[in-house]
Write an enzyme that holds these catalytic residues in place. Structure first.
Site, PDB file in Angstrom:
ATOM      1  N   ALA A   6     -61.159 -10.483  10.258  1.00 55.57           N
ATOM      2  CA  ALA A   6     -59.804 -10.427  10.809  1.00 55.57           C
ATOM      3  C   ALA A   6     -58.933  -9.666   9.817  1.00 55.57           C
ATOM      4  O   ALA A   6     -58.785 -10.080   8.673  1.00 55.57           O
ATOM      5  CB  ALA A   6     -59.270 -11.832  11.026  1.00 55.57           C
ATOM      6  N   MET A   7     -58.399  -8.515  10.230  1.00 57.30           N
ATOM      7  CA  MET A   7     -57.669  -7.642   9.304  1.00 57.30           C
ATOM      8  C   MET A   7     -56.213  -7.507   9.733  1.00 57.30           C
ATOM      9  O   MET A   7     -55.908  -6.912  10.758  1.00 57.30           O
ATOM     10  CB  MET A   7     -58.355  -6.271   9.236  1.00 57.30           C
ATOM     11  CG  MET A   7     -59.805  -6.375   8.759  1.00 57.30           C
ATOM     12  SD  MET A   7     -60.643  -4.781   8.701  1.00 57.30           S
ATOM     13  CE  MET A   7     -59.893  -4.052   7.241  1.00 57.30           C
ATOM     14  N   SER A   8     -55.327  -8.060   8.904  1.00 60.62           N
ATOM     15  CA  SER A   8     -53.903  -8.076   9.247  1.00 60.62           C
ATOM     16  C   SER A   8     -53.215  -6.760   8.910  1.00 60.62           C
ATOM     17  O   SER A   8     -52.133  -6.478   9.391  1.00 60.62           O
ATOM     18  CB  SER A   8     -53.212  -9.200   8.484  1.00 60.62           C
ATOM     19  OG  SER A   8     -53.249  -8.904   7.098  1.00 60.62           O
ATOM     20  N   GLY A   9     -53.856  -5.972   8.074  1.00 65.49           N
ATOM     21  CA  GLY A   9     -53.190  -4.780   7.560  1.00 65.49           C
ATOM     22  C   GLY A   9     -52.728  -4.997   6.119  1.00 65.49           C
ATOM     23  O   GLY A   9     -52.187  -4.097   5.495  1.00 65.49           O
ATOM     24  N   GLY A  10     -52.963  -6.187   5.602  1.00 61.63           N
ATOM     25  CA  GLY A  10     -52.584  -6.510   4.227  1.00 61.63           C
ATOM     26  C   GLY A  10     -53.752  -6.328   3.273  1.00 61.63           C
ATOM     27  O   GLY A  10     -54.883  -6.046   3.677  1.00 61.63           O
ATOM     28  N   SER A  13     -56.924  -9.295   3.370  1.00 66.14           N
ATOM     29  CA  SER A  13     -57.955  -9.212   4.407  1.00 66.14           C
ATOM     30  C   SER A  13     -58.782  -7.944   4.251  1.00 66.14           C
ATOM     31  O   SER A  13     -59.964  -7.922   4.608  1.00 66.14           O
ATOM     32  CB  SER A  13     -57.338  -9.311   5.795  1.00 66.14           C
ATOM     33  OG  SER A  13     -56.330  -8.351   5.979  1.00 66.14           O
ATOM     34  N   LEU A  32     -55.562  -8.466  15.081  1.00 62.77           N
ATOM     35  CA  LEU A  32     -55.070  -9.255  16.200  1.00 62.77           C
ATOM     36  C   LEU A  32     -53.692  -8.778  16.614  1.00 62.77           C
ATOM     37  O   LEU A  32     -52.765  -8.774  15.811  1.00 62.77           O
ATOM     38  CB  LEU A  32     -55.003 -10.730  15.804  1.00 62.77           C
ATOM     39  CG  LEU A  32     -56.312 -11.297  15.258  1.00 62.77           C
ATOM     40  CD1 LEU A  32     -56.124 -12.758  14.891  1.00 62.77           C
ATOM     41  CD2 LEU A  32     -57.436 -11.124  16.269  1.00 62.77           C
ATOM     42  N   CYS A 101     -51.466 -21.300  13.886  1.00 62.04           N
ATOM     43  CA  CYS A 101     -52.138 -20.016  14.100  1.00 62.04           C
ATOM     44  C   CYS A 101     -53.592 -20.093  13.642  1.00 62.04           C
ATOM     45  O   CYS A 101     -54.493 -19.615  14.327  1.00 62.04           O
ATOM     46  CB  CYS A 101     -51.399 -18.898  13.374  1.00 62.04           C
ATOM     47  SG  CYS A 101     -52.109 -17.274  13.639  1.00 62.04           S
ATOM     48  N   GLY A 125     -58.907 -13.153   4.707  1.00 63.14           N
ATOM     49  CA  GLY A 125     -58.475 -13.001   3.317  1.00 63.14           C
ATOM     50  C   GLY A 125     -57.768 -14.235   2.787  1.00 63.14           C
ATOM     51  O   GLY A 125     -57.015 -14.144   1.820  1.00 63.14           O
ATOM     52  N   CYS A 197     -44.220 -14.659  10.640  1.00 66.51           N
ATOM     53  CA  CYS A 197     -44.433 -13.269  11.053  1.00 66.51           C
ATOM     54  C   CYS A 197     -43.666 -12.902  12.310  1.00 66.51           C
ATOM     55  O   CYS A 197     -43.338 -11.758  12.515  1.00 66.51           O
ATOM     56  CB  CYS A 197     -45.916 -12.966  11.203  1.00 66.51           C
ATOM     57  SG  CYS A 197     -46.696 -13.712  12.639  1.00 66.51           S
TER      58      CYS A 197
END
Lengths: 358, 387
Positions: A6-10, A13, A32, A101, A125, A197
């Site tokens: 799962a990659m949040s863009g941070g 992760s 997501l 979440c 992450g 968020c």
């Protein structure tokens, strides 16, 4: 293993996904989409809902060299997290949406989907450690005490945790940033997200006002004497001291704190610091991260009631559905709706949602 | 080596196009310069223009090179709208088919939200062809108010070819733009014979390079430019001409034109083989827009009970590239507006994949797809149920 990262863009992760690849897993990156209209949550929102974040995640996946997809979880997120957040506030409680979440989205909807598609686990992450112990596979605090996220993961049951991989639990955040840089991930210096968020610029009260409306009501003392007015009881938190705008000063000028929020009568009750003291905590809907404790009344452990709160020495009892905690030392100011997490040393035993305090 | 069934997104460059690009890329000269080098490049560009024009059935001066098909569509839509509204402020209506590509749909929607345009969408029949009777009614009722009509020559998701000549007839003196990006070089497309006012074609869909396309605009018609500057292309499009890519575009167009009919037959036959093969293992699939005339290689298939992004992920893992409808700017998969316009339910639209075949595909590749599709669909169904 075949795993979904799962990659949040941070940065966290991204490094977690890279480590999963290095560990020999077959990794597919997934971002997501938590809003069907990303613009809606966009202005000033931090975290994981913006176009830029999805691009950051995609770029990180490119650098790591894994396939990348966007999964639309907007409906699940709205129903399971945002609606819950609003209804909890409306009921006078203080919810933690990150817990919901993890419980309803990342390690439920996403994990279910991943398993159905033939994957074994979800990699995130998060800073927490899964260990093989004599109790089986158990969850423990992260090495980095400042980043430890075991609290927000304590809502995961054993089945969910069996499908969870946290590659960063043994590493300090600074190391993770350095590693990201070494790996050529340009998100290495991206700031941490702190806010909720889906609430832009951390303006929780304003966001709630827009959705729940403003209904003025009385602020009273413990005897019911009116001391002022509020613009919506749900924007107050137990233990809050500032921003009460009381017109009647307290005797001797002692500061007053929010003691209670009564949603039905739309009343905020304030009182002295001593009145905030809590030494007994009741939690409902217990979730066990490892073995379910046999019903008993004399367990020793630590209770934690906030994401970055301190562990409080306690005795607790459970019938496996509810958890009752007797704190060794009182705690000041505790809202219902918050998560109660029980630790045995650094091992997470389980959690419950606080529904009463004394 | 993966199996590529996404030729409608982009297709590999043809050898003549690669050779032309390689030859041109190291040359110096701006086609607008007056010196020897400039003139030399200019000559190559003009020869390329003539070659493409021959294949597109238009005059060389009608070909306006742009940087992409999207740019050409934007230029046509906005250019006609501004020009026509300027001439007569009452002409604010834009008539488009309900299943236009986003490169047409979005500029039209932008004009609606920013420039006072009114959109009328022409409904699409269940077979994926525009409803001409509805168009007739729309035009009759709004004739004096219509700025332009835009109907794509063939649909990029289901492949159906639209009756453009009939659209032009109904339109009378109203300008008609057609997005022919998917048709050019693959099926019969002739600008003059169609009688449209403008058309978009693009290099990379026919084996040419990325980053070059053209708006074919009837001689003598002026539209409002979007890009202002050197006025290189009839004063309607400014920007230094991408000479190497234009020359390569011409090589690709000539190659596509020369081999068009034989490729059509071969690819159409492959598509039939793909549909028959899939149907043998999955009898409940539905093919969307399965009519003649159509583009040769597009098979848009509904796999009931699945979700297309799950299918795509699993097929990609099996080495097969396909495509779902479109995604929003953040990449969130959306139910295809094309399929919805054909009366397909949102649920079925979300369960559909597009396979688009090209000249390089083989039966063996389709056999591989057939061998994995059952287990892929089974897993995608399970994921959909839990989702």
């Amino acid at each position: 293993m075949k795993v979904i990262a799962a990659m949040s863009g941070g940065v966290d992760s991204a490094v977690a996904a890279a480590r999963a690849v290095e560990a020999g897993h077959e990794v597919v990156g997934v971002h997501l989409a938590l809003s069907s209209n990303p613009q809606k949550y966009r202005s000033g929102a931090r975290g994981c809902c913006t176009i830029e974040d999805s691009h950051d995640a995609r770029r990180a996946a490119d650098v790591i060299g894994i396939p990348f997809y966007i999964w639309d979880m907007a409906e699940e997120f709205h129903d399971g997290v945002v609606e819950n957040f609003l209804s909890e506030y409306a009921a006078g409680r203080t919810p933690n949406p990150c817990l919901r979440c993890n419980e309803k989205i990342k390690f439920a909807a996403v994990l279910d989907r991943a398993r159905a598609l033939g994957f074994d686990s979800v990699v995130t992450g998060h800073y927490a450690q899964m260990r093989e112990t004599e109790l089986g596979r158990t969850m423990h605090r992260a090495e980095d005490p400042l980043k430890d996220q075991s609290y927000v993961l304590a809502v995961l049951n054993k089945t969910q945790l069996d499908g969870a991989v946290f590659p960063l639990g043994d590493t300090y955040k600074e190391e993770v940033r350095k590693e990201a840089k070494r790996r050529g991930l340009y998100v290495a210096n991206k700031p941490d997200s702190h806010d909720i968020c889906f609430v832009p610029s951390g303006n929780n009260a304003g966001w709630l006002h827009d959705r729940l409306g403003t209904e003025t009501g009385p602020i009273v003392d413990e005897d019911g004497v009116k001391l002022g007015e509020h613009q919506g009881a749900y924007t107050y938190t137990i233990g809050q001291r500032r921003g009460l705008n009381l017109t009647v000063p307290a005797e001797g000028g002692a500061p007053r704190y929010v003691l209670n929020i009564e949603p039905k009568s739309n009343t905020v009750v304030v009182g002295s610091h001593e009145a905030l003291a809590v030494s007994a905590i009741e939690g409902e809907k217990a979730i066990w991260c490892g073995p379910v404790p046999t019903p008993a009344t004399n367990y020793r452990g630590f209770a934690q009631v906030r994401a970055h709160g301190s562990p409080l020495a306690c005795t607790y009892s459970t019938d496996s559905e509810r958890i009752s905690v007797q704190l060794d030392e009182p705690l000041f100011g505790l809202a219902t709706g918050q998560g109660l997490v029980i630790y045995d040393g650094d091992r997470v035993v389980g959690s419950a949602t606080i529904d009463a305090t004394e | 080596m993966g199996i590529y069934f996404d030729h409608a997104a982009t297709t590999p460059m043809s050898q003549p196009a690669i050779d032309a690009l390689n030859q041109q890329i190291s040359r110096i000269g701006n086609a607008s310069s007056l010196h020897t080098q400039g003139r030399s490049v200019r000559r190559e560009v003009e020869e390329a223009r003539e070659a493409i024009a021959r294949i597109a059935g238009c005059g060389p001066s009608e070909m306006i090179f742009t940087g992409s098909g999207t740019e050409a569509n934007n230029l046509a839509i906005k250019g006609f709208y501004w020009k026509r509204v300027h001439e007569d402020p009452a002409r604010t209506v834009i008539v488009i088919s309900a299943f236009e590509h986003h490169a047409v749909l979005d500029p039209v929607e932008w004009l609606e939200s920013h420039e006072g345009a009114h959109i009328i969408q022409v409904p699409i029949r269940a077979d994926g062809v525009i409803d001409l009777e509805a168009l007739k009614d729309i035009v009759e009722q709004n004739r004096s108010k219509i700025a332009l009509i835009a109907v794509m020559h063939s649909n990029n998701e289901v492949g159906t070819i639209q009756p453009i000549r009939e659209v032009v007839e109904i339109a009378g003196d109203i300008p008609v733009h057609t997005d022919a990006v998917q048709s050019f070089g693959k099926v019969d497309f002739n600008f003059d014979e169609l009688g449209v006012t403008s058309a978009t074609i693009s290099a990379h869909k026919v084996g040419g390079p990325l980053g070059v396309a053209a708006l074919i605009l009837e001689r003598g018609i002026d539209i409002t430019p979007i890009l202002h500057g050197g006025g290189q292309e009839r004063d309607i499009r400014s920007g230094t001409l991408n000479a190497p890519s234009i020359v390569s575009f011409a090589a690709a167009a000539e190659d596509a034109g020369t081999n068009r009919d034989s490729r059509y037959v071969a690819i159409r036959e492959l598509r039939r083989y793909l549909i028959d093969s899939l149907r043998r293992v999955l009898p409940d699939i539905r093919v969307n827009g399965d009519v003649e005339p159509s583009l040769p290689g597009i098979a848009n298939i509904t796999f009931p009970g699945t979700e297309s992004d799950g299918l795509l992920l699993l097929l990609d893992a099996e080495g097969v590239a396909s495509s779902t409808g479109s995604a929003c700017s953040a990449g969130v998969p959306q139910a295809s507006h094309v399929l919805l316009s054909m009366g397909i339910s949102e649920r079925d639209a979300r369960s559909s994949l597009r396979f688009s075949l090209g000249a390089s595909n083989t039966r063996a590749e389709i056999d591989h797809l057939t061998s994995v599709i059952e287990s892929v669909v089974e897993r995608a169904r399970a994921a959909h149920l839990r989702h």
